[in-house]
Design a protein around this motif. Structure first.
Motif, PDB file in Angstrom:
ATOM      1  N   LEU A 290       0.798  -1.300  -0.089  1.00 43.60           N
ATOM      2  CA  LEU A 290      -0.189   0.009   0.103  1.00 43.60           C
ATOM      3  C   LEU A 290       0.848   1.179   0.003  1.00 43.60           C
ATOM      4  O   LEU A 290       0.653   2.079  -0.665  1.00 43.60           O
ATOM      5  CB  LEU A 290      -0.779   0.050   1.202  1.00 43.60           C
ATOM      6  N   GLU A 291       1.937   1.209   0.865  1.00 48.20           N
ATOM      7  CA  GLU A 291       2.885   2.428   0.848  1.00 48.20           C
ATOM      8  C   GLU A 291       3.398   2.538  -0.421  1.00 48.20           C
ATOM      9  O   GLU A 291       3.675   3.910  -1.137  1.00 48.20           O
ATOM     10  CB  GLU A 291       3.946   2.263   1.934  1.00 48.20           C
ATOM     11  N   GLU A 292       3.919   1.489  -1.292  1.00 46.67           N
ATOM     12  CA  GLU A 292       4.544   1.685  -2.754  1.00 46.67           C
ATOM     13  C   GLU A 292       3.400   2.179  -3.479  1.00 46.67           C
ATOM     14  O   GLU A 292       3.697   3.172  -4.348  1.00 46.67           O
ATOM     15  CB  GLU A 292       4.858   0.272  -3.110  1.00 46.67           C
ATOM     16  N   GLU A 418      -8.420  13.587 -18.393  1.00 50.20           N
ATOM     17  CA  GLU A 418      -8.210  12.186 -18.318  1.00 50.20           C
ATOM     18  C   GLU A 418      -7.309  11.736 -17.358  1.00 50.20           C
ATOM     19  O   GLU A 418      -7.640  10.705 -16.773  1.00 50.20           O
ATOM     20  CB  GLU A 418      -7.925  11.738 -19.960  1.00 50.20           C
ATOM     21  N   MET A 419      -6.236  12.204 -17.267  1.00 46.48           N
ATOM     22  CA  MET A 419      -5.214  11.771 -16.304  1.00 46.48           C
ATOM     23  C   MET A 419      -5.726  12.106 -14.773  1.00 46.48           C
ATOM     24  O   MET A 419      -5.712  11.183 -13.858  1.00 46.48           O
ATOM     25  CB  MET A 419      -3.802  12.632 -16.294  1.00 46.48           C
ATOM     26  N   LYS A 420      -6.673  13.225 -14.704  1.00 52.08           N
ATOM     27  CA  LYS A 420      -7.201  13.234 -13.490  1.00 52.08           C
ATOM     28  C   LYS A 420      -8.109  12.326 -13.102  1.00 52.08           C
ATOM     29  O   LYS A 420      -8.387  11.682 -11.763  1.00 52.08           O
ATOM     30  CB  LYS A 420      -7.633  14.778 -13.249  1.00 52.08           C
ATOM     31  N   GLU A 421      -9.073  12.007 -13.904  1.00 50.20           N
ATOM     32  CA  GLU A 421      -9.880  10.960 -13.789  1.00 50.20           C
ATOM     33  C   GLU A 421      -9.246   9.430 -13.490  1.00 50.20           C
ATOM     34  O   GLU A 421      -9.648   8.659 -12.753  1.00 50.20           O
ATOM     35  CB  GLU A 421     -10.942  10.575 -15.187  1.00 50.20           C
ATOM     36  N   ARG A 422      -8.153   9.107 -14.348  1.00 44.01           N
ATOM     37  CA  ARG A 422      -7.532   7.994 -14.007  1.00 44.01           C
ATOM     38  C   ARG A 422      -7.008   7.859 -12.511  1.00 44.01           C
ATOM     39  O   ARG A 422      -6.955   7.042 -11.825  1.00 44.01           O
ATOM     40  CB  ARG A 422      -6.043   7.708 -14.901  1.00 44.01           C
ATOM     41  N   HIS A 423      -6.353   9.066 -12.108  1.00 46.39           N
ATOM     42  CA  HIS A 423      -5.631   9.414 -10.691  1.00 46.39           C
ATOM     43  C   HIS A 423      -7.008   9.024  -9.675  1.00 46.39           C
ATOM     44  O   HIS A 423      -6.817   8.231  -8.760  1.00 46.39           O
ATOM     45  CB  HIS A 423      -5.058  10.695 -10.684  1.00 46.39           C
ATOM     46  N   GLU A 424      -8.199   9.513  -9.940  1.00 47.77           N
ATOM     47  CA  GLU A 424      -9.215   9.507  -8.832  1.00 47.77           C
ATOM     48  C   GLU A 424      -9.594   8.058  -9.055  1.00 47.77           C
ATOM     49  O   GLU A 424     -10.080   7.395  -7.686  1.00 47.77           O
ATOM     50  CB  GLU A 424     -10.673  10.355  -9.339  1.00 47.77           C
ATOM     51  N   GLN A 425      -9.680   7.287 -10.104  1.00 49.28           N
ATOM     52  CA  GLN A 425     -10.010   6.153  -9.947  1.00 49.28           C
ATOM     53  C   GLN A 425      -8.915   5.206  -9.222  1.00 49.28           C
ATOM     54  O   GLN A 425      -9.299   4.370  -8.496  1.00 49.28           O
ATOM     55  CB  GLN A 425     -10.029   5.371 -11.431  1.00 49.28           C
ATOM     56  N   GLU A 426      -7.680   5.288  -9.365  1.00 54.34           N
ATOM     57  CA  GLU A 426      -6.849   4.664  -8.453  1.00 54.34           C
ATOM     58  C   GLU A 426      -6.804   4.982  -7.217  1.00 54.34           C
ATOM     59  O   GLU A 426      -6.702   4.167  -6.313  1.00 54.34           O
ATOM     60  CB  GLU A 426      -5.196   5.099  -9.078  1.00 54.34           C
ATOM     61  N   ILE A 427      -7.130   6.470  -6.756  1.00 52.45           N
ATOM     62  CA  ILE A 427      -7.233   6.454  -5.415  1.00 52.45           C
ATOM     63  C   ILE A 427      -8.406   5.884  -4.799  1.00 52.45           C
ATOM     64  O   ILE A 427      -8.313   5.280  -3.634  1.00 52.45           O
ATOM     65  CB  ILE A 427      -7.542   8.222  -5.238  1.00 52.45           C
ATOM     66  N   ASN A 428      -9.633   5.860  -5.629  1.00 47.87           N
ATOM     67  CA  ASN A 428     -10.953   5.079  -4.922  1.00 47.87           C
ATOM     68  C   ASN A 428     -10.346   3.608  -4.807  1.00 47.87           C
ATOM     69  O   ASN A 428     -10.761   3.143  -3.917  1.00 47.87           O
ATOM     70  CB  ASN A 428     -11.899   5.353  -6.056  1.00 47.87           C
ATOM     71  N   GLN A 429      -9.803   2.808  -5.794  1.00 46.45           N
ATOM     72  CA  GLN A 429      -9.212   1.742  -5.544  1.00 46.45           C
ATOM     73  C   GLN A 429      -8.345   1.479  -4.401  1.00 46.45           C
ATOM     74  O   GLN A 429      -8.607   0.603  -3.594  1.00 46.45           O
ATOM     75  CB  GLN A 429      -8.399   1.418  -6.951  1.00 46.45           C
ATOM     76  N   LEU A 430      -7.656   2.152  -4.101  1.00 46.21           N
ATOM     77  CA  LEU A 430      -6.885   2.217  -2.830  1.00 46.21           C
ATOM     78  C   LEU A 430      -7.454   2.247  -1.744  1.00 46.21           C
ATOM     79  O   LEU A 430      -7.215   1.694  -0.724  1.00 46.21           O
ATOM     80  CB  LEU A 430      -5.664   3.427  -2.875  1.00 46.21           C
ATOM     81  N   HIS A 431      -8.560   3.308  -1.628  1.00 45.03           N
ATOM     82  CA  HIS A 431      -9.470   3.286  -0.557  1.00 45.03           C
ATOM     83  C   HIS A 431     -10.163   1.950  -0.200  1.00 45.03           C
ATOM     84  O   HIS A 431     -10.343   1.471   0.963  1.00 45.03           O
ATOM     85  CB  HIS A 431     -10.293   4.674  -0.603  1.00 45.03           C
ATOM     86  N   LEU A 432     -10.514   1.409  -1.301  1.00 46.63           N
ATOM     87  CA  LEU A 432     -11.269   0.129  -1.261  1.00 46.63           C
ATOM     88  C   LEU A 432     -10.301  -0.725  -0.731  1.00 46.63           C
ATOM     89  O   LEU A 432     -10.913  -1.733   0.345  1.00 46.63           O
ATOM     90  CB  LEU A 432     -11.888  -0.363  -2.545  1.00 46.63           C
ATOM     91  N   SER A 433      -9.159  -0.879  -1.224  1.00 49.23           N
ATOM     92  CA  SER A 433      -8.261  -1.890  -0.701  1.00 49.23           C
ATOM     93  C   SER A 433      -8.061  -2.056   0.877  1.00 49.23           C
ATOM     94  O   SER A 433      -7.864  -2.793   1.556  1.00 49.23           O
ATOM     95  CB  SER A 433      -6.939  -1.847  -1.520  1.00 49.23           C
TER      96      SER A 433
END
Length: 452
Positions: A290-292, A418-433
């Protein structure tokens, strides 16, 4: 002796030399006590200070925090050297969710309520400094372990009456300060197998001899292993003590049962120790992953910010160029007007020349002079025409440059979104994890709760 005051809004405005309109704009005020006067009760004295960010109430005689619930923007609160004595008064700060710094030093609550610091850390999510000490992540984890998440939900969304009941439930959920050694003995030996009482002096002396205390929920794995080993030594010492104190007829049967229980507990402890160690390694690996991932996300965020700065710089350059084009357009319009005037003058001169053609024949000198002047004016007109053509070319080039910059700007903005949307999706995935790991940890802790 200092005089105690029950202040009102008028007293505060007179003390600070402010009007009601000025009080609404104030962001920081100082109401610290003195050797002659100290505030005992706030009441509604701060009703007009809605935009207050910092409040100093140090060195007063406050025993209640009523009157601060409407300060929704408050970030810094100094209560140094007052008379706040209960967690119930600290619970009144639940409405001040933006608090970053609190100073409660030299208040009775810091000594009489050992859980007051964890309580504030748990209740105020944005708290960064408490009693001149920074709040670290270890304290937040301890606060989350100490108080349940269901109770945190009750803080923010219930009515005042329900919040009072939630406070009573929360305070009652804090474990009583019983003797940790007695609690350890009660968990290790059920009532049916124990020949001793919880206040037995001999048992407490044996526990003291083994340096044994009850484990807490914030102990590390190595501390749990050390306590388990000390507990094994304690059981052996207890076995030897019981051999000396029990009668011969009871001792043989008791020792057989006791040795069986001891072997079983040691075997179970070793198995649980290995299981805990395995789970701890797995959790550490998950935390490392998670830190990485968070570091990668931070890097992408920095790249996006850099690109956004570049786009903003290009926009600023484009505005500068547009500002430079406006004077050129004005100069072009002025030259056109001058050109029209020159054409009119030329027509006037030509008509005048035609009228004076008879006189020009008789006066050669005048004709030569007039021809020279006409030639000069023609040269000037040709130069002005060339300048006009150059200005038109420059304007066309500027328009093409402007169009290309607009196209590049729109493309960059689209790429940024587009990069902002990808970043938000990755952040949401991290929160779910993170939430899944947290749920797994809570389930593990509930299933292994009997070990502690």
């Amino acid at each position: 002796m200092a005089k105690s005051l029950d202040i009102c809004e008028g007293w505060v405005l007179d003390f600070l030399h402010l009007t009601t309109d000025e009080a609404y704009k104030q962001e920081a005020i100082n109401l610290s006590g003195s050797y002659t006067e100290r505030i005992r009760n706030l009441g509604r004295s701060l009703a007009s200070f809605h935009n207050l960010l910092s409040l100093d109430l140090s060195r007063n005689m406050l025993n209640s925090l009523k009157g601060l619930d409407h300060l929704k923007l408050l970030r810094c609160l100094n209560l140094y050297f007052n008379e706040i004595s209960t967690i119930k008064e600290l619970y009144r700060l639940r409405s001040n969710k933006q608090l970053r710094e609190i100073d409660l030093r030299l208040n009775p609550v810091t000594k009489e309520e050992p859980h007051s610091r964890l309580f504030l850390v748990y209740m105020l999510p944005h708290l960064r400094q408490l009693d001149d000490r920074c709040v670290n992540e270890q304290e937040r984890g301890a606060a989350l372990l100490h108080f349940s998440s269901d109770q945190a939900h009750n803080f923010s969304f219930n009515s005042p009456e329900e919040n009072e009941r939630s406070y009573e439930i929360l305070v009652s959920s804090v474990p009583p300060q019983t003797h940790p050694r007695v609690k350890m003995v009660q968990n290790a030996f059920p009532q049916s197998h124990s020949a001793l009482d919880e206040d037995d002096v001999t048992l407490l002396n044996l526990l003291s001899k083994c340096h044994l205390d009850a484990p807490t929920s914030t102990m590390s794995h190595s501390e749990h292993v050390l306590i388990g080993r000390m507990f094994g030594r304690f059981l052996k010492d207890l076995s030897n003590a019981l051999r000396r104190h029990l009668p011969e007829t009871v001792r043989v049967a008791f020792l057989e049962d006791f040795n069986g229980i001891l072997d079983f507990m040691l075997l179970e402890f070793s198995e649980k120790e290995e299981e805990i160690l395995t789970k701890e390694k797995k959790l550490k690996n998950d935390c490392t992953i998670l830190e990485e991932e968070l570091e990668v996300a931070e890097g992408e965020k920095r790249e996006l910010l850099n690109k956004l700065r570049e786009v903003l710089n290009e926009n600023s350059n484009l505005r500068v160029m547009e500002n430079e084009v406006f004077p050129l357009k004005a100069a072009l319009s002025q030259i056109k007007e001058e050109n029209i005037l020159l054409h009119e003058k030329i027509h006037v001169q030509e008509s005048h020349i035609e009228d004076m053609s008879g006189r020009i024949l008789s006066k050669d000198k005048d004709r030569v002079i007039l021809e020279k002047s006409i030639e000069e004016k023609r040269v000037q007109f040709e130069d002005s025409c060339i300048s006009i053509k150059e200005i038109k070319c420059l304007a066309a080039m500027l328009q093409e440059t402007h169009q290309s910059l607009v196209i590049n700007n729109s493309a960059l903005l689209q790429e940024n979104s587009e990069m902002k949307e990808r970043h938000e999706q990755e952040i949401n995935q991290l929160h779910l994890s993170y939430q899944q790991i947290r749920k797994s940890f809570d389930i593990w802790r509930e299933t292994n709760k009997h070990l502690y």
